[in-house]
Design an enzyme around this catalytic site. Structure first.
Site, PDB file in Angstrom:
ATOM      1  N   SER A 104       0.842  -1.207   0.000  1.00  0.00           N
ATOM      2  CA  SER A 104       0.000   0.000   0.000  1.00  0.00           C
ATOM      3  C   SER A 104       0.871   1.250   0.000  1.00  0.00           C
ATOM      4  O   SER A 104       1.918   1.291   0.655  1.00  0.00           O
ATOM      5  CB  SER A 104      -0.873   0.012   1.261  1.00  0.00           C
ATOM      6  OG  SER A 104      -1.468   1.279   1.439  1.00  0.00           O
ATOM      7  N   TYR A 128      -2.506   5.380  -4.687  1.00  0.00           N
ATOM      8  CA  TYR A 128      -3.592   6.328  -4.793  1.00  0.00           C
ATOM      9  C   TYR A 128      -3.009   7.462  -5.612  1.00  0.00           C
ATOM     10  O   TYR A 128      -1.816   7.770  -5.492  1.00  0.00           O
ATOM     11  CB  TYR A 128      -4.009   6.831  -3.414  1.00  0.00           C
ATOM     12  CG  TYR A 128      -4.752   5.794  -2.602  1.00  0.00           C
ATOM     13  CD1 TYR A 128      -6.023   5.384  -2.987  1.00  0.00           C
ATOM     14  CD2 TYR A 128      -4.194   5.237  -1.463  1.00  0.00           C
ATOM     15  CE1 TYR A 128      -6.717   4.433  -2.242  1.00  0.00           C
ATOM     16  CE2 TYR A 128      -4.883   4.292  -0.714  1.00  0.00           C
ATOM     17  CZ  TYR A 128      -6.141   3.897  -1.114  1.00  0.00           C
ATOM     18  OH  TYR A 128      -6.823   2.968  -0.384  1.00  0.00           O
ATOM     19  N   THR A 154      -5.528   2.190  -7.442  1.00  0.00           N
ATOM     20  CA  THR A 154      -6.843   1.985  -6.825  1.00  0.00           C
ATOM     21  C   THR A 154      -7.791   3.052  -7.355  1.00  0.00           C
ATOM     22  O   THR A 154      -7.545   4.252  -7.190  1.00  0.00           O
ATOM     23  CB  THR A 154      -6.710   2.070  -5.287  1.00  0.00           C
ATOM     24  OG1 THR A 154      -5.808   1.048  -4.882  1.00  0.00           O
ATOM     25  CG2 THR A 154      -8.055   1.854  -4.604  1.00  0.00           C
ATOM     26  N   LYS A 225      -7.416  -1.358  -9.802  1.00  0.00           N
ATOM     27  CA  LYS A 225      -8.049  -2.096  -8.699  1.00  0.00           C
ATOM     28  C   LYS A 225      -9.357  -1.404  -8.335  1.00  0.00           C
ATOM     29  O   LYS A 225      -9.353  -0.228  -7.975  1.00  0.00           O
ATOM     30  CB  LYS A 225      -7.099  -2.088  -7.492  1.00  0.00           C
ATOM     31  CG  LYS A 225      -7.693  -2.647  -6.202  1.00  0.00           C
ATOM     32  CD  LYS A 225      -6.620  -2.691  -5.112  1.00  0.00           C
ATOM     33  CE  LYS A 225      -7.099  -3.327  -3.839  1.00  0.00           C
ATOM     34  NZ  LYS A 225      -7.903  -2.464  -2.991  1.00  0.00           N
ATOM     35  N   HIS A 249     -12.944  -3.145  -2.537  1.00  0.00           N
ATOM     36  CA  HIS A 249     -12.154  -2.593  -1.436  1.00  0.00           C
ATOM     37  C   HIS A 249     -12.544  -3.265  -0.110  1.00  0.00           C
ATOM     38  O   HIS A 249     -12.560  -2.647   0.946  1.00  0.00           O
ATOM     39  CB  HIS A 249     -12.388  -1.080  -1.343  1.00  0.00           C
ATOM     40  CG  HIS A 249     -11.177  -0.283  -0.940  1.00  0.00           C
ATOM     41  ND1 HIS A 249     -10.515   0.557  -1.786  1.00  0.00           N
ATOM     42  CD2 HIS A 249     -10.524  -0.184   0.252  1.00  0.00           C
ATOM     43  CE1 HIS A 249      -9.518   1.149  -1.146  1.00  0.00           C
ATOM     44  NE2 HIS A 249      -9.498   0.704   0.088  1.00  0.00           N
TER      45      HIS A 249
END
Ligand SMILES: Cc1cc2nc3c(=O)[nH]c(=O)nc-3n(C[C@H](O)[C@H](O)[C@H](O)COP(=O)(O)O)c2cc1C
Length: 358
Positions: A104, A128, A154, A225, A249
């Site tokens: 992440s 992100y 994402t 994603k 998610h």
């Protein structure tokens, strides 16, 4: 510790309540969170019989990488809150098992630390996209330099979902550090559970043109994603992505969207005949869940919360045990359904059971 349920129970009993809530929560009414599990249960397996299953090959090729079994680790933020070494422990576990870990952006270990911990690992970086484009580009360049094999963007989070329990139980306001974004324009939101979710940092104005832009930043494959429909999959193909992770998610963003496994067939139908690979995350807890997703056409599945349970149990070793358990359950499910390789799995092996049996 003979099922993932045992690991979850251990985490519930041993993690601070706030942290366990943060991990286990879904958004709003948590309909999608629960449906991720229930939808797997609605699917039933039609076993084949009297096939020679004495040798079973669980291996797969994922974006050109050989993996011994198609179960990877999806990105979950701030893993040091599990009381372990966090992402470096996860990376070592994934690497020792030969499988993929998606780190992440909001990790508690940096891109480089994780690469150093697992120098031969199959690491992908989850992104992100920030309003600060330089920060976004820098992170991708750092991942490329550190040997990461793919970028996962994402796309279901232009804004954080409505996680009521995080609000109810309050933030950690911790000394949690998010080293990947330190020193940038990013500022922690004080008191927030997930400190990096500030309205000014995440770009709410993202469109598919931003995905095309990400593709120009490096030579790494780009995976999106958060796709849950054939229409979105068509747009992803048009944007030139290399892979699609079907995901809601973990039920933490828009509540009321379909379970990942229910959205999978529609996405597979759109990508058939292309080189775009499709993966799934959300509610995978049993070897039979993995088998069902692969039978519907997923190239691999990824797990989120079970990794936290493993970290809580015994750090790196705990994550390895979680992966081993799922792998062994998949092998058993394949044997009992007459499949000796993942290529033997197909949609004709599944049927829908009565939902009253949930
Ligand atoms: C504690 C937690 C943190 C997460 N953090 C991220 C994140 O930073 N980026 C992201 O793309 N997804 C994040 N997710 C979503 C997961 O990548 C994944 O979609 C989901 O957990 C899969 O469902 P599962 O937990 O049922 O296996 C997070 C999920 C959890 C539970």
């Amino acid at each position: 510790m003979i099922s993932l349920d045992d690991f979850e129970k251990y985490a519930r009993d041993n993690l601070p309540k706030k942290v366990f809530n943060y991990v286990s929560n879904g958004a709003a009414d948590q309909q999608t969170l629960h449906d991720n599990r229930n939808a797997f249960k609605r699917l039933r397996i039609r076993p084949r019989v009297l096939r020679d299953v004495s040798k079973r090959d669980l291996s797969a090729t994922i974006i050109g990488q050989h993996v011994p079994f198609p179960i990877g680790i999806c990105p979950t933020a701030i893993q040091k809150l599990s009381g372990s070494d966090g992402e470096t422990a996860t990376a070592r576990a994934a690497s020792s098992m030969g499988t993929i870990m998606i780190l992440s952006t909001y990790a508690t270990c940096s891109i480089e630390e994780v690469a150093h911990a697992a120098p031969t690992g199959h690491l992908w970086l989850q992104m992100y996209l920030f309003t600060d484009r330089k920060l976004t580009a820098d992170l991708i360049h750092r991942a490329e330099r550190a040997g990461y094999k793919a970028i996962v963007v994402t796309i279901d989070s232009p804004i954080a979902g409505n996680r009521l329990n995080d609000e109810r139980y309050g933030g950690f306001n911790p000394a949690v550090r998010i080293p990947n974004v330190e020193g940038s324009s990013y500022r922690p939101v004080s008191g927030s559970v997930q400190p990096a979710y500030g309205p000014d940092e995440l770009s709410e104005s993202l469109t598919w043109s931003d995905i095309r832009w990400v593709k120009t930043l490096s030579s790494l494959p780009v995976i999106v994603k958060g796709i849950l429909s054939g229409d979105a999959a068509r747009e992803a193909l048009a944007a030139g992505v290399d892979g699609i992770l079907v995901s809601n998610h973990g039920g933490r963003q828009l509540d009321g969207v379909p379970a990942s496994i229910d959205a999978l067939a529609e996405v597979i139908a759109v990508t058939q005949g292309t080189n775009v690979e499709v993966y799934l995350d959300g509610g995978v807890r049993l070897g039979t869940d993995v088998l069902k997703a692969l039978a519907l056409g997923a190239r691999a599945v990824f797990i989120g919360r079970p990794v936290w349970w493993g970290l809580t149990y015994k750090g790196e070793e705990g994550v390895r045990k979680v992966l081993e358990l799922l792998r062994d359950e998949l092998s058993l499910a394949m044997a009992l359904s007459g499949c000796s390789s993942v290529g033997d799995l197909g949609p004709s092996m599944l049927t829908r059971g009565p939902s009253s049996n949930l």
